[in-house]
Design a protein around this motif. Structure first.
Motif, mmCIF file in Angstrom:
data_model
loop_
_atom_site.group_PDB
_atom_site.id
_atom_site.type_symbol
_atom_site.label_atom_id
_atom_site.label_comp_id
_atom_site.label_asym_id
_atom_site.label_seq_id
_atom_site.Cartn_x
_atom_site.Cartn_y
_atom_site.Cartn_z
ATOM 1 N N SER A 120 5.583 -10.183 1.718
ATOM 2 C CA SER A 120 4.199 -9.625 1.531
ATOM 3 C C SER A 120 3.431 -9.693 2.855
ATOM 4 N N VAL A 121 2.451 -8.524 3.309
ATOM 5 C CA VAL A 121 1.386 -8.788 4.401
ATOM 6 C C VAL A 121 0.200 -8.637 3.789
ATOM 7 N N GLY A 122 -0.789 -9.447 4.122
ATOM 8 C CA GLY A 122 -2.314 -9.437 3.706
ATOM 9 C C GLY A 122 -3.153 -9.245 4.964
ATOM 10 N N TRP A 123 -4.299 -8.708 4.411
ATOM 11 C CA TRP A 123 -5.396 -8.793 5.354
ATOM 12 C C TRP A 123 -6.636 -9.439 4.722
ATOM 13 N N TYR A 124 -7.362 -10.389 5.539
ATOM 14 C CA TYR A 124 -8.383 -11.124 5.239
ATOM 15 C C TYR A 124 -9.212 -11.167 6.217
ATOM 16 N N ARG A 125 -10.348 -11.338 5.632
ATOM 17 C CA ARG A 125 -11.785 -11.231 6.927
ATOM 18 C C ARG A 125 -12.578 -12.434 6.626
ATOM 19 N N GLN A 126 -13.312 -12.817 7.847
ATOM 20 C CA GLN A 126 -14.167 -13.743 7.793
ATOM 21 C C GLN A 126 -15.640 -13.445 8.404
ATOM 22 N N VAL A 138 -8.708 -9.314 1.582
ATOM 23 C CA VAL A 138 -9.143 -7.869 1.364
ATOM 24 C C VAL A 138 -8.126 -7.119 0.718
ATOM 25 N N ALA A 139 -6.846 -7.335 1.266
ATOM 26 C CA ALA A 139 -5.962 -6.413 0.522
ATOM 27 C C ALA A 139 -4.311 -6.979 1.010
ATOM 28 N N ALA A 140 -3.381 -6.537 0.294
ATOM 29 C CA ALA A 140 -1.985 -6.976 0.422
ATOM 30 C C ALA A 140 -1.112 -5.778 -0.107
ATOM 31 N N ILE A 141 0.208 -5.948 0.491
ATOM 32 C CA ILE A 141 1.125 -5.110 0.170
ATOM 33 C C ILE A 141 2.491 -6.174 0.260
ATOM 34 N N THR A 142 3.233 -5.670 -0.878
ATOM 35 C CA THR A 142 4.641 -6.394 -0.890
ATOM 36 C C THR A 142 5.554 -5.848 -0.474
ATOM 37 N N SER A 143 6.766 -6.303 -0.276
ATOM 38 C CA SER A 143 8.030 -5.617 0.341
ATOM 39 C C SER A 143 8.466 -4.464 -0.495
ATOM 40 N N THR A 144 8.064 -4.491 -1.627
ATOM 41 C CA THR A 144 8.403 -3.429 -2.713
ATOM 42 C C THR A 144 7.121 -2.266 -2.894
ATOM 43 N N GLY A 145 6.101 -2.582 -1.909
ATOM 44 C CA GLY A 145 5.080 -1.610 -2.004
ATOM 45 C C GLY A 145 4.028 -1.834 -2.815
ATOM 46 N N ASN A 146 4.052 -2.898 -3.738
ATOM 47 C CA ASN A 146 3.069 -3.223 -4.659
ATOM 48 C C ASN A 146 1.867 -3.380 -3.808
ATOM 49 N N LEU A 147 0.595 -2.957 -4.369
ATOM 50 C CA LEU A 147 -0.703 -3.068 -3.630
ATOM 51 C C LEU A 147 -1.616 -3.837 -4.584
ATOM 52 N N ASN A 148 -2.618 -4.226 -3.644
ATOM 53 C CA ASN A 148 -3.596 -5.271 -4.362
ATOM 54 C C ASN A 148 -4.962 -5.124 -3.365
ATOM 55 N N TYR A 149 -5.855 -5.183 -3.914
ATOM 56 C CA TYR A 149 -7.248 -5.145 -3.401
ATOM 57 C C TYR A 149 -8.213 -5.803 -3.775
ATOM 58 N N ALA A 150 -9.329 -6.219 -2.921
ATOM 59 C CA ALA A 150 -10.237 -6.893 -3.397
ATOM 60 C C ALA A 150 -11.220 -5.950 -4.016
ATOM 61 N N THR A 159 -18.446 -6.169 8.273
ATOM 62 C CA THR A 159 -18.668 -6.553 9.515
ATOM 63 C C THR A 159 -18.330 -7.940 9.296
ATOM 64 N N ALA A 160 -16.839 -8.370 10.065
ATOM 65 C CA ALA A 160 -16.271 -9.687 9.952
ATOM 66 C C ALA A 160 -15.152 -9.755 11.183
ATOM 67 N N ILE A 161 -14.568 -10.658 11.317
ATOM 68 C CA ILE A 161 -13.245 -10.620 12.032
ATOM 69 C C ILE A 161 -11.983 -10.515 10.792
ATOM 70 N N TYR A 162 -11.196 -9.689 11.222
ATOM 71 C CA TYR A 162 -10.172 -9.356 10.250
ATOM 72 C C TYR A 162 -8.937 -9.817 10.789
ATOM 73 N N TYR A 163 -8.206 -10.660 9.825
ATOM 74 C CA TYR A 163 -6.859 -11.370 10.029
ATOM 75 C C TYR A 163 -5.776 -10.762 9.347
ATOM 76 N N CYS A 164 -4.549 -10.853 9.905
ATOM 77 C CA CYS A 164 -3.549 -10.353 9.366
ATOM 78 C C CYS A 164 -2.399 -11.638 9.026
ATOM 79 N N ASN A 165 -1.951 -11.545 7.849
ATOM 80 C CA ASN A 165 -1.101 -12.819 7.323
ATOM 81 C C ASN A 165 0.040 -12.116 6.794
ATOM 82 N N THR A 166 1.208 -12.832 7.294
ATOM 83 C CA THR A 166 2.525 -12.580 6.395
ATOM 84 C C THR A 166 3.615 -13.740 6.424
ATOM 85 N N ASP A 167 4.487 -13.398 5.345
ATOM 86 C CA ASP A 167 5.655 -14.602 5.099
ATOM 87 C C ASP A 167 7.026 -13.774 5.036
#
Length: 120
Positions: free
Chosen positions: A33-39, A48-60, A90-98
């Protein structure tokens, strides 16, 4: 080691749009999965949002209907299309993945962040 680089931030007026990119590089075997976060200043980092390897989506809830996350697996890149931006975005947006490295080790990486500023 896996590195993430975000880009696409900037200054935009309320109601405008931006597209953020997050590209992963390094000894990658598989990205899960890959996610976006903000601070925002003075606040905790939030999902903020995430997408899995199979394309499932999740949003705040705060971004549903305005932001869209997508991924290009061939480019190891995830995008965050942000429309109808508000000053509170308005924020700093960060990407996270595993995922797994070529050495079959688990990684969890954060990017350096990209600034998004929305003026009223």
């Amino acid at each position: 080691q896996v590195q993430l680089v975000e880009s696409g931030g900037g200054l935009v007026q309320a109601g405008g749009s931006l597209r953020l990119s997050c590209t992963a590089s390094g000894s990658i075997f598989r990205i899960n999965s890959v996610g976006w976060y903000r601070q925002a200043p003075g606040k905790q980092r939030e999902f903020v949002a995430a997408i899995t390897s199979t394309g499932n989506l999740n949003y705040a809830d705060s971004v549903k209907g305005r932001f869209t996350i997508s991924r290009d697996n061939a480019k190891n890149t995830v995008y965050l299309q942000m429309n109808s931006l508000k000053p509170e975005d308005t924020a700093i947006y960060y990407c996270n993945t595993d995922g797994l490295t070529d050495l079959n080790t688990i990684f969890n990486s954060w990017g350096q962040g990209t600034q998004v500023t929305v003026s009223s």
